[in-house]
Write an enzyme that holds these catalytic residues in place. Structure first.
Site, PDB file in Angstrom:
ATOM      1  CD1 TRP A  21      -2.824   0.546  -1.020  1.00 55.68           C
ATOM      2  CD2 TRP A  21      -3.526   2.397   0.048  1.00 55.68           C
ATOM      3  NE1 TRP A  21      -2.527   1.639  -1.808  1.00 55.68           N
ATOM      4  CE2 TRP A  21      -2.942   2.778  -1.184  1.00 55.68           C
ATOM      5  CE3 TRP A  21      -4.032   3.385   0.879  1.00 55.68           C
ATOM      6  CZ2 TRP A  21      -2.848   4.116  -1.592  1.00 55.68           C
ATOM      7  CZ3 TRP A  21      -3.943   4.714   0.480  1.00 55.68           C
ATOM      8  CH2 TRP A  21      -3.362   5.058  -0.733  1.00 55.68           C
ATOM      9  CG  ASP A  74      -9.188  -1.187   0.985  1.00 54.33           C
ATOM     10  OD1 ASP A  74      -9.811  -1.060  -0.083  1.00 54.33           O
ATOM     11  OD2 ASP A  74      -8.192  -0.480   1.289  1.00 54.33           O
ATOM     12  CE  LYS A 133      -6.911   2.134  -6.143  1.00 56.98           C
ATOM     13  NZ  LYS A 133      -5.829   2.979  -6.626  1.00 56.98           N
TER      14      LYS A 133
HETATM   15  C1  LIG Z   1      -6.161  -0.862  -1.608  1.00 55.00           C
HETATM   16  C2  LIG Z   1      -6.365   0.611  -1.484  1.00 55.00           C
HETATM   17  N1  LIG Z   1      -6.988   1.100  -0.397  1.00 55.00           N
HETATM   18  C3  LIG Z   1      -7.196   2.409  -0.242  1.00 55.00           C
HETATM   19  C4  LIG Z   1      -6.768   3.316  -1.170  1.00 55.00           C
HETATM   20  C5  LIG Z   1      -7.018   4.786  -0.942  1.00 55.00           C
HETATM   21  O1  LIG Z   1      -8.061   5.151  -1.775  1.00 55.00           O
HETATM   22  P1  LIG Z   1      -8.609   6.648  -1.860  1.00 55.00           P
HETATM   23  O2  LIG Z   1      -7.600   7.415  -2.631  1.00 55.00           O
HETATM   24  O3  LIG Z   1      -9.919   6.461  -2.588  1.00 55.00           O
HETATM   25  O4  LIG Z   1      -8.787   7.149  -0.489  1.00 55.00           O
HETATM   26  C6  LIG Z   1      -6.110   2.877  -2.309  1.00 55.00           C
HETATM   27  C7  LIG Z   1      -5.634   3.840  -3.313  1.00 55.00           C
HETATM   28  O5  LIG Z   1      -4.855   3.558  -4.177  1.00 55.00           O
HETATM   29  C8  LIG Z   1      -5.906   1.494  -2.461  1.00 55.00           C
HETATM   30  O6  LIG Z   1      -5.271   1.018  -3.545  1.00 55.00           O
END
Ligand SMILES: Cc1ncc(COP(=O)(O)O)c(C=O)c1O
Length: 364
Positions: free
Chosen positions: A105, A175, A199
């Site tokens: 991510w 994040d 989550k």
């Molecule tokens: C740490 C992290 N950042 C970003 C995301 C992306 O999230 P979204 O699907 O809400 O865009 C995720 C999705 O699993 C994630 O685990």
């Protein structure tokens, strides 16, 4: 094993488990919210009833996370992924910013953010297969960088910093999608925190953004309104129709964990849960191997491998038959992953650990 409503142990990495009492309350209010004659999904977001729901969401998340008054709380669209772009448009805006890349991510964050300036990876754990996070004090920041972005918990690799950044910088953007509200955080250490809801907070559809007020002074003019934090703040995150149902359920989730004892109690609960599974890994004489290095072991996503692909498939099918679902790891790491978010029950961790021990004995 017997869970209510015939549910299974759901190790899904996201959308993940939601507390059963929250689902029950949401269900009861779906048809007719507290006697007002319509359900939460069917009412105007600008009406009196929903305005109170929105105020509760703000109040409860502030209480749960100890958010100081000089921070704005927003519930935005587009998930955490849109924040990769939005924060760079608002705060890098053609300049430079630093990124700490500890997994999948974080890589996506710099790829998206780098379209709006010069994103510099001041740390990248690629060489060791994204199995660790640096000590904050070891980072060499770029002079003039507008912020330093990092991913507290890498959901796929199961790698977590397990601590807040130091107070000597004011530009940390984090994040926290897969660890928000899973333990105590000092929000005052961050310029901005964001997290997709699906989550630890509630249903997919909204993204929680916690933004220190002075950051708004940096927002350039002329951004598309839906991508402008100033517009979101000025309109109390209702420039357009928000994800009303998702925010409502998140509010119930915030209240649920406040009543549980707050984040110190949640943290203790999660540490105990994770310890069962890590103990099973460590006690397997190398049959199970954890992906993350010891000091960065996530409390939320436990990624591990087995000796080979055949035995991994056997583990996945036998564990599923025993009631443990969604244990397959992400294809980039392979093996298995147990995602044990706040709402995942402790008994499920105890039982999985037992199952792992028996499986290792029979197949090792
Ligand atoms: C740490 C992290 N950042 C970003 C995301 C992306 O999230 P979204 O699907 O809400 O865009 C995720 C999705 O699993 C994630 O685990």
């Amino acid at each position: 094993m017997s869970l209510p409503y015939g549910r299974v142990y759901n190790f899904s990495a996201g959308p993940g488990a939601i507390p059963v009492p929250v689902l029950e309350e949401a269900r009861d209010n779906m048809m007719n919210y507290q006697g007002c004659g319509v359900g939460v999904m069917e009412m105007s977001h600008r009406g009196k009833v929903y305005t109170e729901i929105a105020a509760d969401a703000d109040k409860y998340v502030r209480q749960l996370m100890g958010i100081p008054d000089n921070y704005k709380v927003l519930f935005l669209h587009g998930g955490a992924s849109l924040q990769f772009t939005m924060l760079a448009m608002n705060f890098m805006n053609g300049g430079q910013a630093d990124y700490v890349t500890t997994g999948t991510w974080g890589k996506k964050a710099i790829e998206a953010g780098g379209l709006h300036g010069i994103g510099t990876a001041i740390f990248d754990a690629k060489a060791t297969g994204y199995d660790n996070a640096p000590a904050f004090g070891d980072l060499n920041h770029t002079p003039g960088a507008k912020y330093c972005h990092f991913t507290m918990n890498e959901t796929i690799q199961g790698v977590d910093f397990l601590g807040d950044p130091p107070a000597d910088r004011t530009d940390w953007i984090c994040d926290m999608s897969s660890c928000i509200a899973s333990r105590e955080f000092d929000v005052s250490r961050y310029a901005m925190i964001y997290a997709g809801a699906q989550k630890n907070l509630g249903p997919a559809g909204t993204c929680l953004v916690i933004l220190r007020e002075d950051m708004l002074d940096r927002v350039p003019n002329g951004l598309p309104p839906m991508l402008d934090y100033k517009v979101a703040v000025e309109n109390d995150w209702m420039y357009n129709t928000p994800s009303t149902w998702s925010v409502y359920v998140c509010s119930l989730v915030f209240k649920h964990w406040i009543d549980f004892g707050g984040l110190s109690a949640v943290q203790k609960y999660n540490e105990d849960k994770a310890a069962h599974i890590y103990t099973a890994i460590d006690g397997s004489a190398g049959f199970f191997k954890g992906h993350a290095q010891f000091n960065n072991r996530s409390l939320m996503n436990i990624s591990f491998t087995l000796p080979d692909e055949d035995v991994t498939q056997k583990f996945l099918s036998e564990s599923k038959a025993a009631g443990f679902h969604e244990l397959k790891g992400h294809r980039s790491v392979g093996g298995c992953r147990a995602s044990i978010y706040n709402a995942f029950p402790a008994e499920g961790c105890v039982e999985l650990a037992k199952f792992m021990g028996e499986f290792a004995k029979a197949n090792g």
